[in-house]
Design a protein around this motif. Structure first.
Motif, mmCIF file in Angstrom:
data_model
loop_
_atom_site.group_PDB
_atom_site.id
_atom_site.type_symbol
_atom_site.label_atom_id
_atom_site.label_comp_id
_atom_site.label_asym_id
_atom_site.label_seq_id
_atom_site.Cartn_x
_atom_site.Cartn_y
_atom_site.Cartn_z
ATOM 1 N N LEU A 18 1.014 22.843 42.065
ATOM 2 C CA LEU A 18 2.017 21.677 42.056
ATOM 3 C C LEU A 18 3.069 21.624 41.163
ATOM 4 O O LEU A 18 3.038 21.086 39.987
ATOM 5 N N ALA A 20 5.243 18.546 40.272
ATOM 6 C CA ALA A 20 4.955 17.628 40.777
ATOM 7 C C ALA A 20 6.790 16.505 40.537
ATOM 8 O O ALA A 20 7.010 15.723 41.323
ATOM 9 N N PRO A 39 9.457 9.543 48.786
ATOM 10 C CA PRO A 39 8.679 9.212 49.444
ATOM 11 C C PRO A 39 7.109 10.166 49.084
ATOM 12 O O PRO A 39 7.356 9.698 47.741
ATOM 13 N N ASN A 40 6.115 9.323 49.844
ATOM 14 C CA ASN A 40 4.788 9.393 48.965
ATOM 15 C C ASN A 40 4.828 10.842 48.588
ATOM 16 O O ASN A 40 5.518 11.352 48.775
ATOM 17 N N GLY A 41 4.641 10.878 46.979
ATOM 18 C CA GLY A 41 3.920 12.198 46.943
ATOM 19 C C GLY A 41 5.306 12.927 45.535
ATOM 20 O O GLY A 41 5.145 14.333 45.400
ATOM 21 N N ALA A 42 5.968 11.804 45.647
ATOM 22 C CA ALA A 42 7.253 12.675 45.219
ATOM 23 C C ALA A 42 7.354 12.751 43.777
ATOM 24 O O ALA A 42 8.777 14.001 43.961
ATOM 25 N N GLY A 43 6.470 11.721 43.561
ATOM 26 C CA GLY A 43 6.489 12.146 41.701
ATOM 27 C C GLY A 43 6.971 10.757 41.368
ATOM 28 O O GLY A 43 7.036 10.938 39.758
ATOM 29 N N LYS A 44 7.637 9.911 41.782
ATOM 30 C CA LYS A 44 7.668 8.512 41.090
ATOM 31 C C LYS A 44 6.853 8.044 39.645
ATOM 32 O O LYS A 44 7.151 7.709 38.755
ATOM 33 N N THR A 45 4.452 8.283 39.936
ATOM 34 C CA THR A 45 4.759 7.535 39.201
ATOM 35 C C THR A 45 4.341 8.447 38.120
ATOM 36 O O THR A 45 4.626 8.381 36.981
ATOM 37 N N GLU A 84 1.561 1.519 38.948
ATOM 38 C CA GLU A 84 0.238 1.255 40.937
ATOM 39 C C GLU A 84 -0.799 1.388 40.453
ATOM 40 O O GLU A 84 -2.023 0.113 40.747
ATOM 41 N N HIS A 189 8.095 1.109 47.726
ATOM 42 C CA HIS A 189 8.480 1.677 49.541
ATOM 43 C C HIS A 189 8.984 0.420 50.413
ATOM 44 O O HIS A 189 9.243 1.060 51.547
ATOM 45 N N ARG A 303 2.765 17.063 49.133
ATOM 46 C CA ARG A 303 3.184 18.659 48.981
ATOM 47 C C ARG A 303 1.234 18.342 48.929
ATOM 48 O O ARG A 303 0.709 17.614 48.393
ATOM 49 N N SER B 278 -4.000 10.045 33.996
ATOM 50 C CA SER B 278 -3.373 8.919 35.413
ATOM 51 C C SER B 278 -4.785 8.694 35.711
ATOM 52 O O SER B 278 -6.449 8.937 36.192
HETATM 53 N N1 LIG Z 1 -3.528 14.549 37.298
HETATM 54 C C1 LIG Z 1 -2.836 15.551 39.000
HETATM 55 N N2 LIG Z 1 -3.311 16.685 39.496
HETATM 56 C C2 LIG Z 1 -2.707 17.657 39.900
HETATM 57 N N3 LIG Z 1 -2.067 16.662 40.814
HETATM 58 C C3 LIG Z 1 -0.975 15.140 40.670
HETATM 59 C C4 LIG Z 1 -1.599 14.658 39.729
HETATM 60 N N4 LIG Z 1 -1.063 13.452 39.994
HETATM 61 C C5 LIG Z 1 -0.827 13.566 40.686
HETATM 62 N N5 LIG Z 1 -0.076 14.486 41.482
HETATM 63 C C6 LIG Z 1 0.538 15.275 42.250
HETATM 64 O O1 LIG Z 1 1.532 15.067 42.223
HETATM 65 C C7 LIG Z 1 2.196 14.531 43.258
HETATM 66 C C8 LIG Z 1 2.928 13.671 43.045
HETATM 67 O O2 LIG Z 1 2.255 12.448 42.857
HETATM 68 P P1 LIG Z 1 2.993 10.712 42.441
HETATM 69 O O3 LIG Z 1 1.354 9.999 41.832
HETATM 70 O O4 LIG Z 1 3.880 11.128 41.145
HETATM 71 O O5 LIG Z 1 4.003 10.419 43.634
HETATM 72 P P2 LIG Z 1 4.898 8.878 43.951
HETATM 73 O O6 LIG Z 1 5.910 9.693 44.344
HETATM 74 O O7 LIG Z 1 3.972 7.683 43.056
HETATM 75 O O8 LIG Z 1 3.930 8.829 45.534
HETATM 76 P P3 LIG Z 1 3.426 7.597 46.007
HETATM 77 O O9 LIG Z 1 4.510 6.439 46.916
HETATM 78 O O10 LIG Z 1 2.107 7.734 46.567
HETATM 79 O O11 LIG Z 1 2.701 6.551 45.052
HETATM 80 C C9 LIG Z 1 0.999 14.222 44.306
HETATM 81 O O12 LIG Z 1 1.435 16.325 45.004
HETATM 82 C C10 LIG Z 1 0.610 14.434 43.857
HETATM 83 O O13 LIG Z 1 -0.811 15.085 44.559
#
Ligand SMILES: Nc1ncnc2c1ncn2[C@@H]1O[C@H](COP(=O)(O)OP(=O)(O)OP(=O)(O)O)[C@@H](O)[C@H]1O
Ligand SMILES: [Mg+2]
Lengths: 303, 278
Positions: A18, A20, A39-45, A84, A189, A303, B278
């Motif tokens: 993936l 991210a 959106p959720n899982g966009a990669g912000k964190t 988070e 969000h 994703r 993470s």
């Molecule tokens: N350590 C990891 N190993 C594998 N995949 C990861 C890991 N950390 C995050 N991901 C994937 O990377 C993508 C982005 O995750 P991230 O936490 O950055 O999203 P986000 O934008 O913060 O979402 P949210 O709004 O739900 O907090 C996600 O699909 C997540 O499953």
């Protein structure tokens, strides 16, 4: 306060299969609040963690005044962050959590009491973390971020679990900090809250940049999705007339019409021409939620 | 330096430290009493016990009843459990950060992660020394009182007694360091604690069995000497007062243990340095 500019350039993080974060570039300016949306899982964190040196980028850089976080001397005096999943030892009291950080960062012990007072947690200072409510934990996280009096603040969904009063308090706090010239990057969000709070926006989806710029600019870029509200006793006839002029009309109760495809002056002129009595005529700016959903349509989804 | 202080604050601000210390003290007191009763019995019934035994066995019992050996044995009472407690404590110092996710804050405060692990190693070593101190503060004076009451002429003036106490301290420190390295290596609190305990206990019992089986099976006598590579046995060798004929030299035990502590610490640090948090 000077400096505090965040530059993200070509940032990429590949987890096994993936991607991210995908070649992401944006800037965050001091003295402004920048909303980081996606959106959720966009990669912000993931992006914020790379910025803080916690996750190693596959490619690209994230710098603060040209320096990587890991190269900062005394990073807590430059950057404060609430992440988070920022957590604390369940069996340690709130004040002691902060004292630990003070000791490690070489900050005076008294700062712990100061920031605890700042977030209104003084009454719970000696209680153990496991007895804290969600909002109290969030406040403790904000207190920890403020310990080093940093010029850059990075907050990942800080409003999570805060009560309405707490949200207002945080909005005022962040606005005050930005007004002092600090850099504030905040992901959330809560789009209506973001609309009140942010000066700039960075919107990402599926790891890629969708749009960045001042809030007003981002909102206007979707100008044609705005609607006009009209209220008239002759709703049916007027709706027919507007439709003939090429507008899309959605009738609602009490003689209310939502018109899109024509702007307010055009609707007014049409009313004059058709001798229609108007009780209300307003332009409804699309709200951030609407803009966000339009911008990320089709790119959202876990994703 | 301030990181070591921060680590000590971390330990001091949870319940863990006094639980560990208290357990160590209680167990030290119990084993001391047990050893005391045992020694006392041996001293009182030496003649009856050695009667009818071969000269070699007689020698073995009498060797244990030399005043300086008694002083060493009684004074280091509680070592078996003490070292285990110190090991688990070291594991905790490393793994609670992952368990409670405080590692995010810790590494944000100090992006230079090796120094964080270094501080943990030092803080744990200090804590190991502290636990040695509180248990010894109980056992050593009690030993001296007992020796005086039996009119046995041994005490802190004896080089061999002092060495036994000193090596005991070294063992506490090294096992604490070993624990941190181990914890950093495994990260999972439960897995690391359980594995450490099993390794420690199995090291004493299992390794002994395995090595004698191997020796009998292969008929190689030197294999018995390899025992020293098992950490628990190395530690035992190191603190054994009397140099028994045929066993590897005492210093080798110390070297092996130091090597384990160093390797686990370094490998753990190298892994943590680049791993994503993470
Ligand atoms: N350590 C990891 N190993 C594998 N995949 C990861 C890991 N950390 C995050 N991901 C994937 O990377 C993508 C982005 O995750 P991230 O936490 O950055 O999203 P986000 O934008 O913060 O979402 P949210 O709004 O739900 O907090 C996600 O699909 C997540 O499953
Ligand atoms: Mg997130």
């Amino acid at each position: 306060m000077s400096g505090g500019r965040i530059v993200v350039a070509g940032l990429t993080k590949q987890y096994k299969e993936l991607r991210a974060v995908d070649n992401l570039s944006f800037n965050v300016e001091p003295g402004r609040i920048t909303g980081f949306l996606g959106p959720n899982g966009a990669g912000k964190t993931t992006t914020l963690r790379m910025l803080l040196g916690l996750v190693k980028p596959t490619a690209g850089t994230a710098t603060l005044d040209g320096q990587r976080y890991a190269d900062l001397k005394d990073p807590l005096r430059h950057v404060g962050a609430v992440l988070e999943a920022s957590s604390a030892h369940k069996g340690r009291s709130g004040i002691n959590q902060l004292r630990v950080i003070c000791a490690a960062a070489g900050l005076p012990r008294g700062r712990a009491d100061e920031v605890l007072a700042l977030v209104g947690l003084t009454p719970a200072a000696k209680r153990k973390f496991k007895g804290y409510s969600l909002g109290m934990r969030q406040r403790l996280g904000i207190a920890a971020a403020m310990l080093g009096d940093p010029r850059v603040l990075i907050l990942d969904e800080p409003a999570n679990g805060l009560d309405p009063e707490g949200i207002r308090w945080m909005r005022d706090l962040l606005k005050g900090l930005a007004a002092e010239g600090r850099t504030v990057l905040v992901s959330s969000h809560l789009l209506s809250e973001m609309e009140l709070l942010a000066d700039d926006l960075v919107i990402i989806a599926a790891g890629k940049l969708i749009r960045q710029g001042p809030l007003a600019e981002v909102m206007d870029s979707m100008g044609d999705i705005g609607t006009v509200r009209v209220r008239t006793p002759q709703a049916e006839a007027f709706a027919k007339q507007l439709t003939e002029q090429g507008a899309t009309v959605t009738p609602a109760e009490g003689g209310l019409l939502r018109v899109s495809g024509l702007d307010a002056p055009a609707v007014g002129r049409a009313a004059l021409a058709g001798q229609v009595e108007l009780h209300e005529l307003t332009t409804e700016r699309p709200d951030l939620e609407r803009v966000f959903l339009e911008l990320t349509a089709g790119k959202a989804g876990i994703r | 330096m301030r990181l070591v202080r921060a680590e000590l604050v971390k330990i001091r601000t949870t319940n863990a430290w006094w639980l560990f210390t208290l357990t160590a003290v209680v167990l030290a007191a119990l084993t001391f009493l047990l050893n005391l009763v045992n020694t006392n019995y041996l001293l009182d019934h030496t003649d009856a016990l050695t009667e009818g035994l071969g000269p070699e066995q007689q020698q073995a019992i009498l060797a244990q009843l030399k005043p300086d050996v008694i002083a060493a044995n009684l004074g280091t009472s509680g070592q078996f459990f003490g070292l285990l407690i110190v090991l688990v404590m070291g594991v905790m110092v490393a793994t609670t950060e992952f368990f409670h996710q405080t590692v995010t804050t810790t590494f944000m405060t100090t992006p230079h992660r090796s120094t964080v692990i270094g501080a943990k190693l030092v803080a744990s070593a200090l804590l190991g020394a502290l636990i040695w101190l509180v248990t010894s503060a109980l056992t050593i004076p009690a030993t001296l009182i007992y020796l005086a009451s039996r009119h046995l002429d041994a005490g802190l003036g004896d080089a061999s007694v002092l060495r036994a106490y000193g090596l005991n301290l070294l063992a506490y420190v090294l096992w604490a360091i070993f624990g941190v390295g181990f914890g950093v290596l495994l990260r999972s609190q439960i897995a690391a604690t359980v594995t450490a305990i099993i390794l420690y206990l199995a090291g004493y019992i299992g390794a002994l069995i395995i090595f004698s089986v191997l020796e009998n099976w292969l008929g190689w006598e030197w294999i018995q000497k390899l025992q020293v590579i098992v950490p628990s046995l190395a530690s035992q060798l190191m603190v054994t007062n009397a140099e028994l004929p045929g066993s590897p030299p005492q210093w080798l035990g110390a070297v092996v243990l130091i090597a384990y502590a160093a390797v686990s610490g370094v490998v753990g640090t190298l892994i943590v340095r680049t791993r994503d948090v993470s």
